[in-house]
Write an enzyme that holds these catalytic residues in place. Structure first.
Site, PDB file in Angstrom:
ATOM      1  N   ASP A  16      10.195  15.282 -18.226  1.00  0.00           N
ATOM      2  CA  ASP A  16      10.845  13.992 -17.936  1.00  0.00           C
ATOM      3  C   ASP A  16      10.080  12.693 -18.630  1.00  0.00           C
ATOM      4  O   ASP A  16      10.169  11.577 -18.047  1.00  0.00           O
ATOM      5  CB  ASP A  16      11.146  13.558 -16.717  1.00  0.00           C
ATOM      6  CG  ASP A  16      11.869  14.662 -15.692  1.00  0.00           C
ATOM      7  OD1 ASP A  16      12.648  15.399 -16.410  1.00  0.00           O
ATOM      8  OD2 ASP A  16      11.497  14.759 -14.589  1.00  0.00           O
ATOM      9  N   GLU A 208      22.799  13.293 -16.410  1.00  0.00           N
ATOM     10  CA  GLU A 208      21.810  12.648 -15.587  1.00  0.00           C
ATOM     11  C   GLU A 208      20.833  11.992 -16.810  1.00  0.00           C
ATOM     12  O   GLU A 208      21.178  12.138 -18.017  1.00  0.00           O
ATOM     13  CB  GLU A 208      20.966  13.643 -14.882  1.00  0.00           C
ATOM     14  CG  GLU A 208      20.345  14.905 -15.520  1.00  0.00           C
ATOM     15  CD  GLU A 208      20.116  16.091 -14.740  1.00  0.00           C
ATOM     16  OE1 GLU A 208      20.078  15.908 -13.641  1.00  0.00           O
ATOM     17  OE2 GLU A 208      19.603  17.096 -15.434  1.00  0.00           O
TER      18      GLU A 208
HETATM   19  C1  6LW Z   1      14.995  14.998 -13.089  1.00  0.00           C
HETATM   20  C2  6LW Z   1      16.556  15.176 -13.632  1.00  0.00           C
HETATM   21  C3  6LW Z   1      16.224  16.625 -13.924  1.00  0.00           C
HETATM   22  O1  6LW Z   1      15.087  13.840 -12.446  1.00  0.00           O
HETATM   23  O2  6LW Z   1      15.391  17.110 -13.151  1.00  0.00           O
HETATM   24  O3  6LW Z   1      17.360  18.621 -14.030  1.00  0.00           O
HETATM   25  C4  6LW Z   1      14.898  16.292 -12.177  1.00  0.00           C
HETATM   26  N1  6LW Z   1      17.132  17.462 -14.768  1.00  0.00           N
HETATM   27  O4  6LW Z   1      16.714  14.690 -14.994  1.00  0.00           O
HETATM   28  C5  6LW Z   1      13.397  16.408 -12.074  1.00  0.00           C
HETATM   29  O5  6LW Z   1      12.843  16.513 -13.206  1.00  0.00           O
END
Ligand code: 6LW
Length: 510
Positions: A16, A208
């Site tokens: 991330d 997201e």
């Molecule tokens: C993060 C999100 C993700 O907040 O996993 O699947 C989470 N994607 O963007 C944790 O890294």
């Protein structure tokens, strides 16, 4: 376009990524979940070579990781610079939620957190600075003309915005991206909420990781989609006003799911070089090991105003310097689980770990110090000086994904024991003191070995550690001591810790 990535720029458990630039300097942060110190901060001048300069959350007073389960705790952060100050937003999952910390020096100290209301995860900040529109043309950053996005005045320029993702339907992976205004001086949210986006298709899963940018006079919303595993992708949308309406790129996903050798690419954040070129940092996975999600670099060009990602080839020949740590001080790369309330280690004469009742696996903060495994193959070893006096006392080498998935080679009153959780996988009779403990990792194959200080290494057992499959975190290696729920006044001394990364071509074991 499907992109084929090669080597990470930040190897090991570094998911991330978020990046910003101030002058010639780039700063990057990544997630850290249940590990302390939280939210590592890195510096680079070229986006390829990174040096850790600190952690945004390095004092127990800042926030509380107590009780955070594996792969919970601190999710994806975003770092931005505005008006002489760095603002970093993140979310403490299963706790008070979103927060911001600020610093004038990204090496720290960072402020105490200011909690921000609102649901969800993956927060981001967008400073709609009036100091020149970002341009997709190759002119120097910050020197391009003021793009006049329709409706830009009043609604956008000079204001700051907080975005985040929130879940609508967990089972279906349905989420949406919401936004509110952020007041940087007061470090709080204000005004109405705007829903910007719910994915590139009606059945989109896990939109997201939103980030907003103003480019060529319009607002670009970059998100991840498809979940963080095989379907992970990058999606772009654009709007004439910051509040929307956002229209997706016809070519979405602008970075489609990767087919390999690096998979799961997504969660991108853009940055512009001083020369006016565009780059992105993003996460990706090198399959076949327990390393988990790492940070990769992409070049970004533009087609009809939409970003086009291409991997930056780093080659396979970058040096992988061996680490020999004799613990003059504890470097920032070592982490422990959750918030350490008492000092359980000392340095100077090797590393001493206090034997405490806390045990790995109990969701506490045991006497454990680890650092990320940065390549699929690695050789780790240590020299342990420790003579346990009671059957509940043990110390040794640890390969740890989390509380529930780890391998421990420890010295006990009975000799050496290789353990997976409560299960004993192998034993060796009484061992000398000091004893050397080692592990050769080749992908998921872990061979544990031991030696006297000057003797030859003897293999103890090989474990196919498929159970070390990361969810959000990555495997780490290090040192551990416990007195299994009983009080103890003893400590274990580790004279040194060695970590070597054999070059793939010298590694016939794979
Ligand atoms: C993060 C999100 C993700 O907040 O996993 O699947 C989470 N994607 O963007 C944790 O890294």
């Amino acid at each position: 376009m499907s992109a084929s990535f090669d080597e990470p720029v930040l190897p090991g458990f570094r998911p991330d990524p978020s990046v910003c630039r101030v002058g010639a300097d780039y700063y990057l942060v990544t997630s850290s979940f249940e590990w302390f110190p939280g939210l590592p901060v890195f510096h680079s001048r070229d986006l390829v070579h990174w040096r850790r300069i600190g952690s945004a959350l390095d004092r127990p007073s800042q926030l509380d990781l107590d009780g955070c389960g594996p792969s919970r705790g601190l999710f994806a952060p975003t770092i931005r610079h505005h008006d002489g100050e760095f603002h970093l937003v993140c979310t403490l999952m299963d706790g008070p939620g979103h927060f911001v910390v600020t610093a004038t020096d990204p090496a720290g100290p960072w402020s105490e957190p200011r909690w921000l209301e609102g649901d969800g995860f993956d927060p981001s900040l967008f400073f709609d600075d009036g100091d020149g529109d970002h341009s997709t043309r190759g002119d120097r950053a910050g020197e391009s003309g003021e793009g006049e996005g329709e409706g830009g005045e009043g609604e956008g320029r000079g204001r700051a915005w907080f975005t985040a993702a929130r879940v609508l339907d967990e089972a279906a992976g349905r989420t949406e991206i919401w936004m509110r205004e952020y007041l940087p001086r007061e470090r709080r949210l204000t005004g109405p909420e705007h829903v910007l986006w719910s994915g590139s298709r009606a059945d989109a899963r896990w939109p997201e990781a939103p980030h907003l940018y103003r480019i060529d006079g319009s607002y670009l919303l970059l998100t991840a989609e498809g979940g963080t595993e095989a379907g992970h992708s990058v999606v772009a949308a654009r709007a004439p006003r910051v509040t929307g309406p956002y229209e997706g790129a016809r070519g979405n996903p602008v970075l489609p799911p990767a087919t390999g050798p690096v998979t799961c690419t997504g969660h991108a954040d853009l940055v512009r070089t001083p020369e006016g070129d565009w780059r992105a940092v993003l996460l990706g996975v090198r399959p076949g090991s327990a390393i988990g999600r790492e940070t990769f670099l992409a070049g970004v060009t533009w087609s009809d105003g939409w970003p086009v990602f291409s991997p930056v080839a780093l080659g396979d020949d970058r040096p992988r310097p061996p680490l020999h740590d004799d613990f003059a001080v504890l470097s920032a790369d070592w982490s422990c689980l959750r918030t350490p309330r008492v000092p359980f280690w000392t340095t100077g004469d090797g590393l001493r770990l206090r034997l405490r009742p806390e045990r790995l696996g109990e969701r506490g903060s045991p006497s454990l110090l680890v650092r990320p495994q940065e390549q699929p193959d690695c050789d780790a070893s240590t020299e342990l000086h420790f003579a346990p006096a009671a059957p509940y006392e043990e110390a040794g080498l640890a390969v740890v994904l989390d509380d529930d998935a780890h391998l421990l080679l420890v010295r006990t009153t009975e000799g050496l024991v290789l353990r997976r959780g409560p299960d004993v996988l192998a034993r060796a009779g009484l061992s000398p003191d000091p004893v050397r403990l080692g592990v050769r990792v080749r992908g998921l194959t872990h061979t544990f070995a031991h030696a006297g200080p000057d003797g030859a290494w003897r293999d103890l057992a090989t474990v196919e550690a498929v159970f070390l499959t990361p969810l959000f975190t990555g495997v780490q290696v290090g040192l551990y001591a416990t007195s299994h729920g009983r009080p103890s006044t003893r400590d274990a001394r580790f004279a040194w810790f060695d970590l070597r990364y054999p070059h793939p071509r010298d590694s016939p074991g794979r």
